[in-house]
Design a protein around this motif. Structure first.
Motif, PDB file in Angstrom:
ATOM      1  N   TRP A  32       0.843  -1.206   0.000  1.00  0.00           N
ATOM      2  CA  TRP A  32       0.000   0.000   0.000  1.00  0.00           C
ATOM      3  C   TRP A  32       0.879   1.258   0.000  1.00  0.00           C
ATOM      4  CZ3 TRP A  32      -3.101   4.073   0.601  1.00  0.00           C
ATOM      5  CH2 TRP A  32      -2.940   4.925   1.706  1.00  0.00           C
ATOM      6  N   LEU A  33       1.997   1.214   0.727  1.00  0.00           N
ATOM      7  CA  LEU A  33       2.887   2.377   0.732  1.00  0.00           C
ATOM      8  C   LEU A  33       3.518   2.606  -0.642  1.00  0.00           C
ATOM      9  CD1 LEU A  33       4.517   1.981   4.255  1.00  0.00           C
ATOM     10  CD2 LEU A  33       2.919   3.744   3.500  1.00  0.00           C
ATOM     11  N   GLU A  34       3.770   1.525  -1.377  1.00  0.00           N
ATOM     12  CA  GLU A  34       4.298   1.700  -2.737  1.00  0.00           C
ATOM     13  C   GLU A  34       3.249   2.330  -3.653  1.00  0.00           C
ATOM     14  OE1 GLU A  34       7.450   1.440  -3.538  1.00  0.00           O
ATOM     15  OE2 GLU A  34       7.915   0.707  -1.525  1.00  0.00           O
ATOM     16  N   GLU A  35       1.986   2.100  -3.346  1.00  0.00           N
ATOM     17  CA  GLU A  35       0.940   2.789  -4.130  1.00  0.00           C
ATOM     18  C   GLU A  35       1.073   4.295  -3.951  1.00  0.00           C
ATOM     19  OE1 GLU A  35      -2.832   1.113  -2.851  1.00  0.00           O
ATOM     20  OE2 GLU A  35      -2.764  -0.427  -4.410  1.00  0.00           O
ATOM     21  N   ILE A  36       1.243   4.717  -2.706  1.00  0.00           N
ATOM     22  CA  ILE A  36       1.371   6.157  -2.437  1.00  0.00           C
ATOM     23  C   ILE A  36       2.653   6.702  -3.082  1.00  0.00           C
ATOM     24  CG2 ILE A  36       1.544   7.903  -0.612  1.00  0.00           C
ATOM     25  CD1 ILE A  36      -1.143   6.642  -0.742  1.00  0.00           C
ATOM     26  N   ILE A  37       3.730   5.917  -2.993  1.00  0.00           N
ATOM     27  CA  ILE A  37       4.986   6.341  -3.617  1.00  0.00           C
ATOM     28  C   ILE A  37       4.799   6.473  -5.132  1.00  0.00           C
ATOM     29  CG2 ILE A  37       7.341   5.563  -4.176  1.00  0.00           C
ATOM     30  CD1 ILE A  37       7.415   4.390  -1.253  1.00  0.00           C
ATOM     31  N   GLY A  38       4.126   5.493  -5.718  1.00  0.00           N
ATOM     32  CA  GLY A  38       3.888   5.525  -7.161  1.00  0.00           C
ATOM     33  C   GLY A  38       3.053   6.727  -7.570  1.00  0.00           C
ATOM     34  N   LEU A  39       2.043   7.028  -6.780  1.00  0.00           N
ATOM     35  CA  LEU A  39       1.210   8.206  -7.063  1.00  0.00           C
ATOM     36  C   LEU A  39       2.045   9.474  -6.966  1.00  0.00           C
ATOM     37  CD1 LEU A  39      -2.109   7.425  -5.089  1.00  0.00           C
ATOM     38  CD2 LEU A  39      -1.729   7.255  -7.558  1.00  0.00           C
ATOM     39  N   GLY A  77      -1.345  12.926  -9.171  1.00  0.00           N
ATOM     40  CA  GLY A  77      -0.948  11.819  -8.298  1.00  0.00           C
ATOM     41  C   GLY A  77      -0.291  12.334  -7.026  1.00  0.00           C
ATOM     42  N   LEU A  78       0.618  13.271  -7.177  1.00  0.00           N
ATOM     43  CA  LEU A  78       1.304  13.852  -6.020  1.00  0.00           C
ATOM     44  C   LEU A  78       0.313  14.592  -5.130  1.00  0.00           C
ATOM     45  CD1 LEU A  78       3.908  14.592  -4.446  1.00  0.00           C
ATOM     46  CD2 LEU A  78       4.187  16.548  -5.987  1.00  0.00           C
ATOM     47  N   GLN A  86      10.838  15.037  -3.156  1.00  0.00           N
ATOM     48  CA  GLN A  86      10.897  15.206  -1.690  1.00  0.00           C
ATOM     49  C   GLN A  86       9.907  14.282  -0.983  1.00  0.00           C
ATOM     50  OE1 GLN A  86      10.458  19.578  -1.960  1.00  0.00           O
ATOM     51  NE2 GLN A  86      11.981  19.687  -0.322  1.00  0.00           N
ATOM     52  N   PHE A  87       8.694  14.175  -1.545  1.00  0.00           N
ATOM     53  CA  PHE A  87       7.687  13.305  -0.928  1.00  0.00           C
ATOM     54  C   PHE A  87       8.162  11.848  -0.958  1.00  0.00           C
ATOM     55  CE2 PHE A  87       3.914  10.870  -0.251  1.00  0.00           C
ATOM     56  CZ  PHE A  87       3.057  11.663   0.495  1.00  0.00           C
ATOM     57  N   VAL A  88       8.663  11.438  -2.116  1.00  0.00           N
ATOM     58  CA  VAL A  88       9.118  10.048  -2.261  1.00  0.00           C
ATOM     59  C   VAL A  88      10.296   9.767  -1.324  1.00  0.00           C
ATOM     60  CG1 VAL A  88      10.200   8.403  -3.856  1.00  0.00           C
ATOM     61  CG2 VAL A  88       8.237   9.774  -4.613  1.00  0.00           C
ATOM     62  N   ALA A  89      11.202  10.720  -1.209  1.00  0.00           N
ATOM     63  CA  ALA A  89      12.377  10.515  -0.346  1.00  0.00           C
ATOM     64  C   ALA A  89      11.972  10.339   1.117  1.00  0.00           C
ATOM     65  CB  ALA A  89      13.345  11.684  -0.488  1.00  0.00           C
ATOM     66  N   ALA A  90      10.937  11.064   1.534  1.00  0.00           N
ATOM     67  CA  ALA A  90      10.492  10.952   2.922  1.00  0.00           C
ATOM     68  C   ALA A  90       9.830   9.604   3.191  1.00  0.00           C
ATOM     69  CB  ALA A  90       9.518  12.084   3.249  1.00  0.00           C
ATOM     70  N   LEU A  91       9.163   9.062   2.175  1.00  0.00           N
ATOM     71  CA  LEU A  91       8.340   7.863   2.383  1.00  0.00           C
ATOM     72  C   LEU A  91       9.037   6.554   2.018  1.00  0.00           C
ATOM     73  CD1 LEU A  91       5.658   6.547   3.100  1.00  0.00           C
ATOM     74  CD2 LEU A  91       4.790   7.185   0.836  1.00  0.00           C
ATOM     75  N   ARG A  92       9.793   6.554   0.934  1.00  0.00           N
ATOM     76  CA  ARG A  92      10.403   5.295   0.474  1.00  0.00           C
ATOM     77  C   ARG A  92      11.363   4.754   1.527  1.00  0.00           C
ATOM     78  NH1 ARG A  92      12.471   5.979  -5.224  1.00  0.00           N
ATOM     79  NH2 ARG A  92      10.512   5.074  -5.981  1.00  0.00           N
ATOM     80  N   ARG A 110     -12.305   7.815  -6.007  1.00  0.00           N
ATOM     81  CA  ARG A 110     -11.254   8.772  -6.378  1.00  0.00           C
ATOM     82  C   ARG A 110      -9.885   8.121  -6.225  1.00  0.00           C
ATOM     83  NH1 ARG A 110     -10.664  13.762  -3.032  1.00  0.00           N
ATOM     84  NH2 ARG A 110      -8.811  14.202  -4.260  1.00  0.00           N
ATOM     85  N   TYR A 111      -9.713   7.365  -5.158  1.00  0.00           N
ATOM     86  CA  TYR A 111      -8.428   6.704  -4.943  1.00  0.00           C
ATOM     87  C   TYR A 111      -8.212   5.592  -5.979  1.00  0.00           C
ATOM     88  CZ  TYR A 111      -4.504   4.313  -2.824  1.00  0.00           C
ATOM     89  OH  TYR A 111      -3.265   3.732  -2.629  1.00  0.00           O
ATOM     90  N   LEU A 112      -9.235   4.768  -6.171  1.00  0.00           N
ATOM     91  CA  LEU A 112      -9.093   3.635  -7.094  1.00  0.00           C
ATOM     92  C   LEU A 112      -8.858   4.120  -8.527  1.00  0.00           C
ATOM     93  CD1 LEU A 112     -11.878   1.300  -5.642  1.00  0.00           C
ATOM     94  CD2 LEU A 112      -9.417   1.274  -5.182  1.00  0.00           C
ATOM     95  N   THR A 113      -9.534   5.198  -8.907  1.00  0.00           N
ATOM     96  CA  THR A 113      -9.347   5.758 -10.250  1.00  0.00           C
ATOM     97  C   THR A 113      -7.903   6.246 -10.426  1.00  0.00           C
ATOM     98  OG1 THR A 113     -11.646   6.436 -10.244  1.00  0.00           O
ATOM     99  CG2 THR A 113     -10.234   7.466 -11.891  1.00  0.00           C
ATOM    100  N   ALA A 114      -7.371   6.854  -9.371  1.00  0.00           N
ATOM    101  CA  ALA A 114      -5.986   7.324  -9.442  1.00  0.00           C
ATOM    102  C   ALA A 114      -5.023   6.143  -9.602  1.00  0.00           C
ATOM    103  CB  ALA A 114      -5.641   8.138  -8.192  1.00  0.00           C
ATOM    104  N   LEU A 115      -5.322   5.034  -8.914  1.00  0.00           N
ATOM    105  CA  LEU A 115      -4.462   3.849  -9.059  1.00  0.00           C
ATOM    106  C   LEU A 115      -4.467   3.369 -10.504  1.00  0.00           C
ATOM    107  CD1 LEU A 115      -5.184   1.663  -5.889  1.00  0.00           C
ATOM    108  CD2 LEU A 115      -3.251   3.196  -6.315  1.00  0.00           C
ATOM    109  N   ASP A 116      -5.632   3.427 -11.136  1.00  0.00           N
ATOM    110  CA  ASP A 116      -5.715   3.017 -12.547  1.00  0.00           C
ATOM    111  C   ASP A 116      -4.957   3.999 -13.425  1.00  0.00           C
ATOM    112  OD1 ASP A 116      -7.249   0.871 -11.837  1.00  0.00           O
ATOM    113  OD2 ASP A 116      -9.170   1.815 -12.313  1.00  0.00           O
TER     114      ASP A 116
END
Ligand SMILES: [Zn+2]
Length: 419
Positions: free
Chosen positions: A292-299, A306-307, A352-358, A387-393
Protein backbone atom coordinates in the motif's frame (compact mmCIF):
# COMPACT_ATOMS: atom_id res chain seq x y z
CA UNK A 1 -7.09 -37.56 -1.36
CA UNK A 2 -3.95 -35.49 -1.50
CA UNK A 3 -3.42 -33.10 1.40
CA UNK A 4 -2.93 -29.48 0.40
CA UNK A 5 0.71 -28.88 1.32
CA UNK A 6 2.35 -25.48 1.51
CA UNK A 7 5.68 -25.23 -0.34
CA UNK A 8 8.95 -24.74 1.50
CA UNK A 9 9.33 -21.00 0.89
CA UNK A 10 6.24 -18.86 0.84
CA UNK A 11 5.65 -15.15 0.95
CA UNK A 12 2.56 -13.34 2.18
CA UNK A 13 1.57 -10.28 0.22
CA UNK A 14 -1.24 -8.16 1.51
CA UNK A 15 -2.94 -5.78 -0.86
CA UNK A 16 -5.33 -3.42 0.88
CA UNK A 17 -7.14 -2.26 -2.26
CA UNK A 18 -6.81 -5.43 -4.35
CA UNK A 19 -5.26 -3.68 -7.36
CA UNK A 20 -1.65 -4.87 -7.18
CA UNK A 21 -2.03 -8.64 -7.55
CA UNK A 22 -0.24 -8.76 -10.89
CA UNK A 23 2.54 -6.41 -9.78
CA UNK A 24 3.05 -8.56 -6.67
CA UNK A 25 3.04 -11.82 -8.57
CA UNK A 26 5.58 -10.35 -11.00
CA UNK A 27 7.97 -10.07 -8.04
CA UNK A 28 7.59 -13.82 -7.38
CA UNK A 29 8.18 -14.48 -11.09
CA UNK A 30 11.41 -12.45 -10.87
CA UNK A 31 12.46 -14.53 -7.85
CA UNK A 32 11.73 -17.73 -9.78
CA UNK A 33 13.78 -16.47 -12.70
CA UNK A 34 16.61 -15.81 -10.25
CA UNK A 35 16.38 -19.40 -9.00
CA UNK A 36 14.17 -19.08 -5.91
CA UNK A 37 10.80 -20.83 -5.94
CA UNK A 38 8.60 -18.79 -3.63
CA UNK A 39 4.90 -19.53 -3.22
CA UNK A 40 2.79 -16.35 -3.35
CA UNK A 41 0.11 -16.08 -0.69
CA UNK A 42 -2.36 -13.21 -0.71
CA UNK A 43 -3.27 -12.42 2.87
CA UNK A 44 -5.88 -10.06 4.26
CA UNK A 45 -7.09 -9.93 7.82
CA UNK A 46 -10.60 -9.38 9.00
CA UNK A 47 -9.42 -6.07 10.46
CA UNK A 48 -8.19 -4.89 7.05
CA UNK A 49 -11.45 -5.94 5.41
CA UNK A 50 -13.40 -3.97 8.00
CA UNK A 51 -11.26 -0.84 7.63
CA UNK A 52 -11.26 -0.93 3.82
CA UNK A 53 -14.85 -2.13 3.54
CA UNK A 54 -13.95 -5.11 1.35
CA UNK A 55 -15.14 -8.71 1.13
CA UNK A 56 -13.00 -11.88 1.31
CA UNK A 57 -14.21 -12.85 -2.17
CA UNK A 58 -12.25 -9.88 -3.57
CA UNK A 59 -8.92 -11.39 -2.48
CA UNK A 60 -9.69 -14.69 -4.20
CA UNK A 61 -10.79 -12.85 -7.35
CA UNK A 62 -7.62 -10.77 -7.33
CA UNK A 63 -5.31 -13.76 -6.84
CA UNK A 64 -7.01 -15.84 -9.55
CA UNK A 65 -6.95 -12.92 -11.99
CA UNK A 66 -3.25 -12.24 -11.39
CA UNK A 67 -2.38 -15.90 -11.84
CA UNK A 68 -4.35 -16.06 -15.10
CA UNK A 69 -2.91 -12.83 -16.43
CA UNK A 70 0.69 -13.86 -15.80
CA UNK A 71 0.22 -17.50 -16.69
CA UNK A 72 1.63 -18.46 -13.26
CA UNK A 73 1.89 -22.25 -13.21
CA UNK A 74 3.01 -22.63 -9.62
CA UNK A 75 1.21 -22.99 -6.34
CA UNK A 76 -0.53 -19.99 -4.75
CA UNK A 77 -2.90 -19.42 -1.85
CA UNK A 78 -5.38 -17.01 -0.34
CA UNK A 79 -4.90 -16.54 3.41
CA UNK A 80 -7.75 -15.66 5.76
CA UNK A 81 -5.37 -13.83 8.05
CA UNK A 82 -5.94 -13.52 11.80
CA UNK A 83 -9.38 -15.09 11.89
CA UNK A 84 -11.24 -16.26 14.95
CA UNK A 85 -14.32 -18.40 15.52
CA UNK A 86 -16.61 -15.39 15.25
CA UNK A 87 -14.99 -13.98 12.11
CA UNK A 88 -14.00 -17.00 10.02
CA UNK A 89 -17.30 -17.84 8.33
CA UNK A 90 -17.28 -15.26 5.57
CA UNK A 91 -13.83 -16.48 4.50
CA UNK A 92 -14.79 -20.14 4.16
CA UNK A 93 -15.81 -20.05 0.51
CA UNK A 94 -12.79 -18.05 -0.62
CA UNK A 95 -9.64 -19.02 1.29
CA UNK A 96 -7.49 -22.14 1.24
CA UNK A 97 -5.14 -20.90 3.98
CA UNK A 98 -6.35 -20.01 7.49
CA UNK A 99 -4.39 -18.13 10.10
CA UNK A 100 -6.06 -19.05 13.35
CA UNK A 101 -5.44 -16.24 15.81
CA UNK A 102 -5.66 -17.33 19.42
CA UNK A 103 -3.53 -14.59 21.00
CA UNK A 104 -6.49 -13.31 23.01
CA UNK A 105 -6.72 -16.63 24.84
CA UNK A 106 -3.08 -16.58 25.96
CA UNK A 107 -2.78 -16.28 29.72
CA UNK A 108 -6.38 -17.27 30.40
CA UNK A 109 -6.20 -20.12 32.90
CA UNK A 110 -7.49 -23.55 31.85
CA UNK A 111 -9.10 -25.88 34.39
CA UNK A 112 -6.45 -27.18 36.82
CA UNK A 113 -7.07 -30.80 35.85
CA UNK A 114 -6.32 -29.94 32.20
CA UNK A 115 -2.86 -28.75 33.20
CA UNK A 116 -2.23 -31.83 35.31
CA UNK A 117 -3.24 -34.23 32.57
CA UNK A 118 -1.14 -32.34 29.99
CA UNK A 119 1.97 -32.64 32.18
CA UNK A 120 1.24 -36.33 32.72
CA UNK A 121 0.66 -36.96 29.01
CA UNK A 122 4.00 -35.34 28.15
CA UNK A 123 6.74 -36.74 30.41
CA UNK A 124 9.20 -36.09 27.55
CA UNK A 125 8.90 -32.34 28.22
CA UNK A 126 10.19 -32.66 31.77
CA UNK A 127 13.91 -32.81 32.46
CA UNK A 128 16.84 -32.07 30.21
CA UNK A 129 15.79 -31.62 26.63
CA UNK A 130 18.74 -32.03 24.37
CA UNK A 131 18.12 -30.78 20.87
CA UNK A 132 21.13 -31.50 18.73
CA UNK A 133 21.12 -28.18 16.95
CA UNK A 134 20.84 -26.11 20.11
CA UNK A 135 24.27 -25.93 21.68
CA UNK A 136 22.93 -25.82 25.24
CA UNK A 137 20.06 -28.15 26.07
CA UNK A 138 17.19 -26.58 27.91
CA UNK A 139 15.71 -27.91 31.05
CA UNK A 140 12.13 -27.84 32.26
CA UNK A 141 10.75 -29.12 35.54
CA UNK A 142 7.23 -30.46 35.78
CA UNK A 143 6.31 -27.14 37.37
CA UNK A 144 7.76 -25.26 34.38
CA UNK A 145 5.74 -27.35 31.95
CA UNK A 146 2.65 -26.81 34.08
CA UNK A 147 3.22 -23.06 34.20
CA UNK A 148 3.66 -22.85 30.42
CA UNK A 149 0.65 -25.09 29.85
CA UNK A 150 -1.32 -22.86 32.19
CA UNK A 151 -0.52 -19.93 29.96
CA UNK A 152 -1.12 -21.53 26.55
CA UNK A 153 -3.40 -24.54 26.92
CA UNK A 154 -6.62 -22.59 26.54
CA UNK A 155 -5.27 -20.90 23.42
CA UNK A 156 -4.35 -24.23 21.83
CA UNK A 157 -7.78 -25.63 22.68
CA UNK A 158 -9.38 -22.58 21.09
CA UNK A 159 -7.21 -23.18 18.00
CA UNK A 160 -8.59 -26.73 17.94
CA UNK A 161 -12.17 -25.48 18.02
CA UNK A 162 -11.55 -23.07 15.14
CA UNK A 163 -9.61 -25.66 13.13
CA UNK A 164 -12.40 -28.23 13.46
CA UNK A 165 -14.99 -25.61 12.50
CA UNK A 166 -13.07 -24.90 9.26
CA UNK A 167 -12.41 -28.59 8.59
CA UNK A 168 -16.11 -29.39 8.97
CA UNK A 169 -17.02 -26.75 6.43
CA UNK A 170 -14.24 -27.35 3.90
CA UNK A 171 -12.98 -30.87 4.53
CA UNK A 172 -9.74 -31.78 6.32
CA UNK A 173 -6.66 -31.59 4.14
CA UNK A 174 -8.11 -29.06 1.71
CA UNK A 175 -6.56 -26.01 3.34
CA UNK A 176 -3.35 -24.83 4.96
CA UNK A 177 -3.55 -24.25 8.71
CA UNK A 178 -1.48 -21.62 10.48
CA UNK A 179 -1.71 -20.86 14.19
CA UNK A 180 -0.74 -17.35 15.20
CA UNK A 181 0.20 -16.08 18.64
CA UNK A 182 2.08 -12.97 17.61
CA UNK A 183 -0.38 -10.28 18.61
CA UNK A 184 0.30 -10.49 22.33
CA UNK A 185 2.57 -8.70 24.82
CA UNK A 186 5.32 -11.17 25.61
CA UNK A 187 7.39 -13.15 23.09
CA UNK A 188 7.31 -16.94 23.30
CA UNK A 189 10.59 -18.59 24.21
CA UNK A 190 11.76 -21.74 22.40
CA UNK A 191 10.77 -24.01 25.36
CA UNK A 192 7.33 -22.40 25.32
CA UNK A 193 7.10 -23.04 21.60
CA UNK A 194 7.81 -26.74 22.19
CA UNK A 195 5.02 -26.98 24.77
CA UNK A 196 2.66 -25.11 22.44
CA UNK A 197 3.43 -27.48 19.56
CA UNK A 198 2.84 -30.52 21.79
CA UNK A 199 -0.52 -29.06 22.78
CA UNK A 200 -1.47 -28.26 19.16
CA UNK A 201 -0.64 -31.85 18.23
CA UNK A 202 -2.85 -33.05 21.10
CA UNK A 203 -5.67 -31.05 19.55
CA UNK A 204 -5.10 -32.81 16.24
CA UNK A 205 -4.32 -29.58 14.42
CA UNK A 206 -2.20 -30.26 11.31
CA UNK A 207 -0.44 -26.91 11.56
CA UNK A 208 1.84 -26.22 8.60
CA UNK A 209 2.94 -22.84 9.92
CA UNK A 210 3.20 -21.36 13.40
CA UNK A 211 3.57 -17.64 14.06
CA UNK A 212 5.07 -16.97 17.46
CA UNK A 213 5.85 -13.54 18.76
CA UNK A 214 9.59 -12.99 18.49
CA UNK A 215 11.71 -10.73 20.68
CA UNK A 216 12.14 -7.17 19.52
CA UNK A 217 9.71 -4.73 17.99
CA UNK A 218 8.00 -5.37 14.66
CA UNK A 219 6.65 -1.91 13.97
CA UNK A 220 4.56 -1.40 10.88
CA UNK A 221 6.45 -0.67 7.69
CA UNK A 222 9.82 0.08 9.29
CA UNK A 223 12.86 -2.00 10.20
CA UNK A 224 13.25 -4.37 13.14
CA UNK A 225 13.98 -2.66 16.46
CA UNK A 226 15.91 -4.85 18.84
CA UNK A 227 18.99 -7.02 19.16
CA UNK A 228 19.35 -8.76 15.80
CA UNK A 229 21.83 -11.24 17.27
CA UNK A 230 19.41 -12.26 19.98
CA UNK A 231 16.72 -12.61 17.34
CA UNK A 232 19.01 -14.86 15.31
CA UNK A 233 19.71 -17.09 18.30
CA UNK A 234 16.01 -17.36 19.09
CA UNK A 235 15.07 -18.00 15.46
CA UNK A 236 17.63 -20.81 15.25
CA UNK A 237 16.37 -22.32 18.51
CA UNK A 238 12.80 -22.13 17.23
CA UNK A 239 13.79 -24.00 14.06
CA UNK A 240 15.40 -26.73 16.17
CA UNK A 241 12.29 -26.96 18.34
CA UNK A 242 10.08 -27.30 15.27
CA UNK A 243 12.22 -30.11 13.82
CA UNK A 244 11.96 -31.89 17.14
CA UNK A 245 8.20 -31.38 17.44
CA UNK A 246 7.63 -32.73 13.92
CA UNK A 247 9.47 -35.89 14.89
CA UNK A 248 8.00 -36.33 18.37
CA UNK A 249 4.40 -35.31 17.80
CA UNK A 250 3.68 -36.28 14.22
CA UNK A 251 2.99 -32.72 13.13
CA UNK A 252 3.15 -32.13 9.35
CA UNK A 253 6.68 -32.58 7.99
CA UNK A 254 6.55 -29.19 6.32
CA UNK A 255 5.69 -27.32 9.54
CA UNK A 256 7.60 -24.04 9.51
CA UNK A 257 7.80 -20.67 11.17
CA UNK A 258 5.61 -17.85 9.94
CA UNK A 259 7.06 -14.41 10.47
CA UNK A 260 4.38 -11.76 10.76
CA UNK A 261 6.85 -9.12 9.83
CA UNK A 262 4.74 -5.98 9.80
CA UNK A 263 6.68 -5.43 6.55
CA UNK A 264 10.24 -4.32 5.90
CA UNK A 265 12.28 -6.05 8.63
CA UNK A 266 15.37 -5.75 6.48
CA UNK A 267 17.97 -6.14 9.24
CA UNK A 268 16.75 -9.64 10.15
CA UNK A 269 16.46 -10.97 6.59
CA UNK A 270 20.15 -11.96 6.66
CA UNK A 271 19.85 -13.83 9.97
CA UNK A 272 16.67 -15.57 8.76
CA UNK A 273 18.34 -16.62 5.51
CA UNK A 274 21.40 -18.00 7.37
CA UNK A 275 19.25 -19.95 9.82
CA UNK A 276 17.09 -21.48 7.08
CA UNK A 277 20.19 -22.61 5.22
CA UNK A 278 21.66 -24.11 8.38
CA UNK A 279 18.56 -26.19 9.10
CA UNK A 280 17.40 -26.76 5.53
CA UNK A 281 14.18 -25.25 6.82
CA UNK A 282 11.42 -23.40 5.05
CA UNK A 283 9.68 -20.22 6.13
CA UNK A 284 6.55 -18.20 5.53
CA UNK A 285 6.98 -14.45 5.75
CA UNK A 286 4.02 -12.12 5.71
CA UNK A 287 3.97 -8.56 4.51
CA UNK A 288 1.02 -6.31 3.81
CA UNK A 289 1.31 -2.57 4.24
CA UNK A 290 4.54 -2.30 2.28
CA UNK A 291 2.53 -2.69 -0.93
CA UNK A 292 0.00 0.00 0.00
CA UNK A 293 2.89 2.38 0.73
CA UNK A 294 4.30 1.70 -2.74
CA UNK A 295 0.94 2.79 -4.13
CA UNK A 296 1.37 6.16 -2.44
CA UNK A 297 4.99 6.34 -3.62
CA UNK A 298 3.89 5.52 -7.16
CA UNK A 299 1.21 8.21 -7.06
CA UNK A 300 3.63 10.79 -5.69
CA UNK A 301 6.31 9.88 -8.20
CA UNK A 302 3.82 10.39 -11.04
CA UNK A 303 3.68 14.03 -9.93
CA UNK A 304 0.76 16.35 -10.83
CA UNK A 305 -2.60 14.92 -9.74
CA UNK A 306 -0.95 11.82 -8.30
CA UNK A 307 1.30 13.85 -6.02
CA UNK A 308 -1.61 16.06 -4.98
CA UNK A 309 -3.61 12.98 -3.95
CA UNK A 310 -0.66 11.52 -2.01
CA UNK A 311 -0.36 14.81 -0.11
CA UNK A 312 -4.09 14.89 0.55
CA UNK A 313 -3.98 11.37 2.03
CA UNK A 314 -1.05 12.34 4.25
CA UNK A 315 -2.96 15.42 5.41
CA UNK A 316 -6.01 13.32 6.24
CA UNK A 317 -3.91 10.74 8.07
CA UNK A 318 -2.26 13.52 10.08
CA UNK A 319 -5.59 15.09 11.00
CA UNK A 320 -6.93 11.66 12.00
CA UNK A 321 -3.68 10.40 13.49
CA UNK A 322 -5.37 9.26 16.69
CA UNK A 323 -8.10 7.35 14.89
CA UNK A 324 -5.88 5.58 12.33
CA UNK A 325 -3.23 4.71 14.92
CA UNK A 326 -5.58 3.21 17.50
CA UNK A 327 -6.01 -0.29 15.98
CA UNK A 328 -2.23 -0.54 15.58
CA UNK A 329 -1.09 1.13 18.80
CA UNK A 330 0.98 -1.89 19.88
CA UNK A 331 2.95 -2.06 16.63
CA UNK A 332 3.89 1.53 15.84
CA UNK A 333 6.26 4.03 17.42
CA UNK A 334 5.39 7.40 15.97
CA UNK A 335 6.95 10.56 17.37
CA UNK A 336 4.32 13.18 16.59
CA UNK A 337 6.92 15.94 16.79
CA UNK A 338 8.69 14.39 13.78
CA UNK A 339 5.61 14.41 11.55
CA UNK A 340 5.87 17.28 9.06
CA UNK A 341 3.01 19.78 9.07
CA UNK A 342 0.51 19.73 6.22
CA UNK A 343 1.71 23.15 5.07
CA UNK A 344 5.29 21.88 4.85
CA UNK A 345 4.34 18.79 2.84
CA UNK A 346 2.21 20.95 0.55
CA UNK A 347 5.41 22.60 -0.66
CA UNK A 348 7.24 19.32 -1.38
CA UNK A 349 8.23 18.22 -4.85
CA UNK A 350 7.52 14.66 -5.98
CA UNK A 351 11.14 13.77 -5.21
CA UNK A 352 10.90 15.21 -1.69
CA UNK A 353 7.69 13.30 -0.93
CA UNK A 354 9.12 10.05 -2.26
CA UNK A 355 12.38 10.51 -0.35
CA UNK A 356 10.49 10.95 2.92
CA UNK A 357 8.34 7.86 2.38
CA UNK A 358 10.40 5.29 0.47
CA UNK A 359 12.13 2.84 2.83
CA UNK A 360 15.70 3.76 2.00
CA UNK A 361 17.48 4.05 5.34
CA UNK A 362 20.53 5.55 3.65
CA UNK A 363 18.55 8.54 2.46
CA UNK A 364 18.82 11.33 5.08
CA UNK A 365 15.36 12.58 4.01
CA UNK A 366 13.70 9.25 4.90
CA UNK A 367 11.17 9.78 7.71
CA UNK A 368 10.11 6.59 9.54
CA UNK A 369 7.44 8.49 11.49
CA UNK A 370 5.72 9.70 8.36
CA UNK A 371 6.07 6.21 6.91
CA UNK A 372 4.43 4.53 9.90
CA UNK A 373 1.60 7.04 9.96
CA UNK A 374 0.85 6.47 6.28
CA UNK A 375 1.19 2.73 6.80
CA UNK A 376 -1.73 2.73 9.22
CA UNK A 377 -3.48 5.58 7.38
CA UNK A 378 -4.98 3.48 4.56
CA UNK A 379 -8.41 4.12 6.00
CA UNK A 380 -8.10 7.66 4.63
CA UNK A 381 -7.57 6.31 1.11
CA UNK A 382 -10.49 3.93 1.61
CA UNK A 383 -12.64 6.94 2.49
CA UNK A 384 -11.76 8.55 -0.85
CA UNK A 385 -13.41 5.55 -2.49
CA UNK A 386 -13.48 5.72 -6.27
CA UNK A 387 -11.25 8.77 -6.38
CA UNK A 388 -8.43 6.70 -4.94
CA UNK A 389 -9.09 3.63 -7.09
CA UNK A 390 -9.35 5.76 -10.25
CA UNK A 391 -5.99 7.32 -9.44
CA UNK A 392 -4.46 3.85 -9.06
CA UNK A 393 -5.71 3.02 -12.55
CA UNK A 394 -4.58 6.31 -14.01
CA UNK A 395 -1.07 6.05 -12.57
CA UNK A 396 -0.87 2.27 -12.84
CA UNK A 397 2.51 2.23 -14.60
CA UNK A 398 4.26 4.22 -11.88
CA UNK A 399 2.49 2.38 -9.06
CA UNK A 400 2.99 -1.18 -10.27
CA UNK A 401 6.68 -0.62 -11.06
CA UNK A 402 7.21 0.49 -7.47
CA UNK A 403 5.21 -2.43 -6.06
CA UNK A 404 7.17 -5.04 -8.01
CA UNK A 405 10.59 -3.51 -7.42
CA UNK A 406 9.96 -3.14 -3.70
CA UNK A 407 8.83 -6.74 -3.18
CA UNK A 408 11.56 -8.24 -5.31
CA UNK A 409 14.59 -6.07 -4.55
CA UNK A 410 14.00 -5.30 -0.88
CA UNK A 411 12.24 -8.48 0.25
CA UNK A 412 12.39 -11.58 -1.97
CA UNK A 413 15.95 -11.07 -3.16
CA UNK A 414 17.63 -10.69 0.26
CA UNK A 415 15.47 -13.42 1.81
CA UNK A 416 15.45 -16.11 -0.85
CA UNK A 417 17.86 -15.30 -3.68
CA UNK A 418 20.80 -13.82 -1.80
CA UNK A 419 22.43 -10.46 -2.38
ZN1 LIG B 1 0.19 -11.21 12.79
Amino acid sequence: MKTLTLGKFSFGMGDRFARQGKAQLRACALAAAAGAQVVPVWNKSNREHLIVGSEPSSVRAEADAAVRALGWKGEYHVDADHIRLETVDRFLAHSDFYTIDVADSIGKPPPAEAIGSFVKRHPELTGRIAIAEIGRPFEMTGADVGRIAGKYLLATQEAGRIYRHIAEAKGAGTFVTEVSMDETDAPQTPPELLVILAALADEGIPAQTIAPKFTGRFNKGVDYVGDARQFEQEFNDDLAVIARAVKDYGLPGNLKLSVHSGSDKFSIYGPIRRALARFGAGVHLKTAGTTWLEEIIGLAEADGEGLRLAKEIYGQALEHAEEVSAPYAAVIDIDRAKLPAIAVVAGWSAAQFVAALRHDQKNPEFNPHLRQLLHVGYKMAAKLGDRYLTALDEFEASVSANVTTNLFERHLRPLFVGA
